[in-house]
Write a protein that holds these residues in place. Structure first.
Motif, PDB file in Angstrom:
ATOM      1  N   PRO A  43      54.713  31.938  32.621  1.00  0.00           N
ATOM      2  CA  PRO A  43      53.393  31.520  32.104  1.00  0.00           C
ATOM      3  C   PRO A  43      52.337  31.724  33.212  1.00  0.00           C
ATOM      4  O   PRO A  43      51.306  32.387  32.939  1.00  0.00           O
ATOM      5  N   ALA A  44      52.475  31.399  34.310  1.00  0.00           N
ATOM      6  CA  ALA A  44      51.389  31.474  35.426  1.00  0.00           C
ATOM      7  C   ALA A  44      51.583  32.952  35.794  1.00  0.00           C
ATOM      8  O   ALA A  44      49.816  33.285  36.004  1.00  0.00           O
ATOM      9  N   GLU A  45      52.219  33.723  35.931  1.00  0.00           N
ATOM     10  CA  GLU A  45      51.982  35.173  36.274  1.00  0.00           C
ATOM     11  C   GLU A  45      51.303  35.656  34.847  1.00  0.00           C
ATOM     12  O   GLU A  45      50.394  36.671  35.304  1.00  0.00           O
ATOM     13  N   ILE A  46      51.686  35.406  33.694  1.00  0.00           N
ATOM     14  CA  ILE A  46      51.050  36.079  32.703  1.00  0.00           C
ATOM     15  C   ILE A  46      49.458  35.499  32.792  1.00  0.00           C
ATOM     16  O   ILE A  46      48.702  36.534  32.667  1.00  0.00           O
ATOM     17  N   LEU A  47      49.265  34.261  32.867  1.00  0.00           N
ATOM     18  CA  LEU A  47      47.726  33.967  33.169  1.00  0.00           C
ATOM     19  C   LEU A  47      47.054  34.603  34.359  1.00  0.00           C
ATOM     20  O   LEU A  47      45.885  34.989  33.987  1.00  0.00           O
ATOM     21  N   ALA A  48      47.723  34.685  35.227  1.00  0.00           N
ATOM     22  CA  ALA A  48      47.002  35.478  36.507  1.00  0.00           C
ATOM     23  C   ALA A  48      46.574  36.996  36.092  1.00  0.00           C
ATOM     24  O   ALA A  48      45.707  37.249  36.420  1.00  0.00           O
ATOM     25  N   ARG A  49      47.561  37.686  35.410  1.00  0.00           N
ATOM     26  CA  ARG A  49      47.428  38.873  35.181  1.00  0.00           C
ATOM     27  C   ARG A  49      46.269  39.031  33.989  1.00  0.00           C
ATOM     28  O   ARG A  49      45.521  40.170  33.653  1.00  0.00           O
ATOM     29  N   ALA A  50      46.259  38.085  33.034  1.00  0.00           N
ATOM     30  CA  ALA A  50      45.408  37.982  31.853  1.00  0.00           C
ATOM     31  C   ALA A  50      44.033  38.397  32.101  1.00  0.00           C
ATOM     32  O   ALA A  50      43.112  38.810  31.364  1.00  0.00           O
ATOM     33  N   ALA A  51      43.559  37.850  33.416  1.00  0.00           N
ATOM     34  CA  ALA A  51      42.368  38.092  33.716  1.00  0.00           C
ATOM     35  C   ALA A  51      41.749  39.419  33.845  1.00  0.00           C
ATOM     36  O   ALA A  51      40.671  39.859  33.853  1.00  0.00           O
ATOM     37  N   GLU A  52      42.572  40.460  34.103  1.00  0.00           N
ATOM     38  CA  GLU A  52      42.389  41.749  34.099  1.00  0.00           C
ATOM     39  C   GLU A  52      42.380  42.476  32.551  1.00  0.00           C
ATOM     40  O   GLU A  52      42.365  43.827  32.524  1.00  0.00           O
ATOM     41  N   HIS A  53      42.510  41.761  31.547  1.00  0.00           N
ATOM     42  CA  HIS A  53      43.048  42.616  30.432  1.00  0.00           C
ATOM     43  C   HIS A  53      42.076  41.862  29.170  1.00  0.00           C
ATOM     44  O   HIS A  53      41.503  40.797  29.345  1.00  0.00           O
ATOM     45  N   ASP A  54      41.992  42.407  28.080  1.00  0.00           N
ATOM     46  CA  ASP A  54      41.303  42.017  26.949  1.00  0.00           C
ATOM     47  C   ASP A  54      42.348  41.608  25.875  1.00  0.00           C
ATOM     48  O   ASP A  54      41.910  40.846  24.934  1.00  0.00           O
ATOM     49  N   GLY A  55      43.541  41.997  25.881  1.00  0.00           N
ATOM     50  CA  GLY A  55      44.730  41.396  25.037  1.00  0.00           C
ATOM     51  C   GLY A  55      45.914  41.412  25.611  1.00  0.00           C
ATOM     52  O   GLY A  55      46.348  42.056  26.501  1.00  0.00           O
ATOM     53  N   ILE A  56      46.788  40.659  24.804  1.00  0.00           N
ATOM     54  CA  ILE A  56      48.216  40.707  25.276  1.00  0.00           C
ATOM     55  C   ILE A  56      49.152  40.998  24.137  1.00  0.00           C
ATOM     56  O   ILE A  56      48.943  40.246  23.090  1.00  0.00           O
ATOM     57  N   LEU A  57      50.326  41.706  24.488  1.00  0.00           N
ATOM     58  CA  LEU A  57      51.308  41.717  23.635  1.00  0.00           C
ATOM     59  C   LEU A  57      52.467  41.204  24.195  1.00  0.00           C
ATOM     60  O   LEU A  57      53.080  41.637  25.264  1.00  0.00           O
ATOM     61  N   LEU A  58      52.826  39.953  23.573  1.00  0.00           N
ATOM     62  CA  LEU A  58      53.934  39.262  24.187  1.00  0.00           C
ATOM     63  C   LEU A  58      55.087  39.057  23.232  1.00  0.00           C
ATOM     64  O   LEU A  58      54.778  39.427  21.987  1.00  0.00           O
ATOM     65  N   THR A  59      55.965  38.146  23.345  1.00  0.00           N
ATOM     66  CA  THR A  59      57.093  38.039  22.696  1.00  0.00           C
ATOM     67  C   THR A  59      57.476  36.656  22.508  1.00  0.00           C
ATOM     68  O   THR A  59      57.089  35.683  23.247  1.00  0.00           O
ATOM     69  N   SER A  60      58.600  36.262  21.679  1.00  0.00           N
ATOM     70  CA  SER A  60      58.992  34.942  21.406  1.00  0.00           C
ATOM     71  C   SER A  60      59.979  34.766  22.601  1.00  0.00           C
ATOM     72  O   SER A  60      60.488  33.596  22.763  1.00  0.00           O
TER      73      SER A  60
END
Length: 326
Positions: A43-60
């Motif tokens: 989760p920490a890595e996703i959050l860190a990388r999210a700052a460079e993006h407009d949307g996230i495609l993730l999974t269960s």
């Protein structure tokens, strides 16, 4: 609903590897950050990388926790989850933060219903212990009276949750001449029940269930609903199968009933805390275990990914996504 200027300019973080056709499409439609090595992100890595993006495609498969959505950066406008279930995301938190969330209903109905029937048959007829006997060269241990499985044809099946998947299970079970019962929040439309009898109370259905198929969503009302009290209402020797979500079942109650003989068997494709399941399941000979493969076919996983991309494209064109949850 505010959106970016268009799909071709939107930046999408994809947390897991997808089917090749879907990856080609999302790379052509967006500025997409793919995960070609399929390396799980924390989760920490996703959050860190999210700052460079407009949307996230993730999974269960992404275990995000209750603090994930509040911690997302302001740039994130939409989350497309590659799943029908969305209990790994807090919809109220996303709504409060102004983040659109979409899922993938409809496209995995048949694949998941097929697995439910596999679990019914596998649990009843001893697929797991039969497979082990052959692999371990113990075929000679069989006699006319042991080991034995349980009949499926003509038995009574109760369906908890008569949505798309529950209806597909009912349709398939009719081919085995099963007498069908179901419980859901309200009766389904005439014809969609496939001859099943409706029970307004879950407890009233249970005495009529030689088999119980769990096909409902995980909600505050359904979590833990299959527990010691409800299992006690099942006929002795009943069989429980679950293709929905693991937290609908109380593990202590189910394992206890399997060990005591109250239940003859169980078939499970989903587990609480998966993949770190309760280790006691592995020690039981009367449990048929699968690793959450209800949607695991190339066609289904591809269709799910394309549904995610459809929703993302609609959002970034300023349209309402077809599968919007928020």
């Amino acid at each position: 609903m505010m959106a970016a200027a268009g799909p071709e300019r939107a930046r999408i973080l994809v947390t897991r590897k997808m089917m090749p056709d879907a990856e080609r499409r999302i790379a052509a439609s967006f500025r997409a950050s793919l995960n070609p090595d399929d390396r799980p992100m924390s989760p920490a890595e996703i959050l860190a990388r999210a700052a460079e993006h407009d949307g996230i495609l993730l999974t269960s498969f992404d275990k995000l926790g209750p603090d994930f959505i509040p911690a997302l950066p302001p740039s994130i406008r939409i989350i497309a989850t590659h799943s029908v279930g969305y209990d790994h995301l807090s919809i109220p938190q996303a709504r409060e933060k102004g983040i659109a969330v979409t899922n993938t209903p409809g496209v995995l109905t048949d694949a998941t219903a097929d697995i439910a029937l596999l679990l019914i048959l596998g649990a009843a007829r001893g697929a797991s212990w039969g497979d082990r006997m052959v692999r371990e060269n113990r075929w000679g241990d069989t006699t006319l009276v042991s080991p034995l499985g349980h009949d499926v044809s003509g038995r009574r099946l109760g369906i908890l949750g008569m949505g798309r998947i529950g209806q597909a299970v009912a349709k398939r079970a009719r081919a085995f001449g099963m007498a069908l019962h179901y419980h859901s929040r309200r009766p389904v439309a005439a014809g969609d029940e496939h001859g099943a009898r409706y029970h307004a109370r879950f407890e009233d259905m249970l005495p009529h269930c030689d088999f119980l198929s769990i096909n409902c969503a995980s909600t505050p009302e359904t979590r833990g609903i299959v527990n010691a009290a409800s299992i006690a209402l099942l006929p002795d020797g009943a069989i429980v199968v679950n293709t929905a979500r693991g937290d609908i079942v109380d593990d202590d109650a189910l394992i206890g009933a399997l060990a005591s003989g109250k239940l003859a068997a169980a078939g499970l494709d989903v587990f609480r805390g998966e993949p770190r399941i309760d280790p006691r399941y592995r020690a039981l000979d009367n449990v048929f275990l699968l690793p959450h493969i209800g949607s695991a076919t190339p066609g289904t996983r591809s269709a799910m990914a394309h549904k995610c991309i459809d929703n993302l494209e609609q959002f970034f064109r300023g349209e309402r996504p077809a599968d919007l949850l928020t």
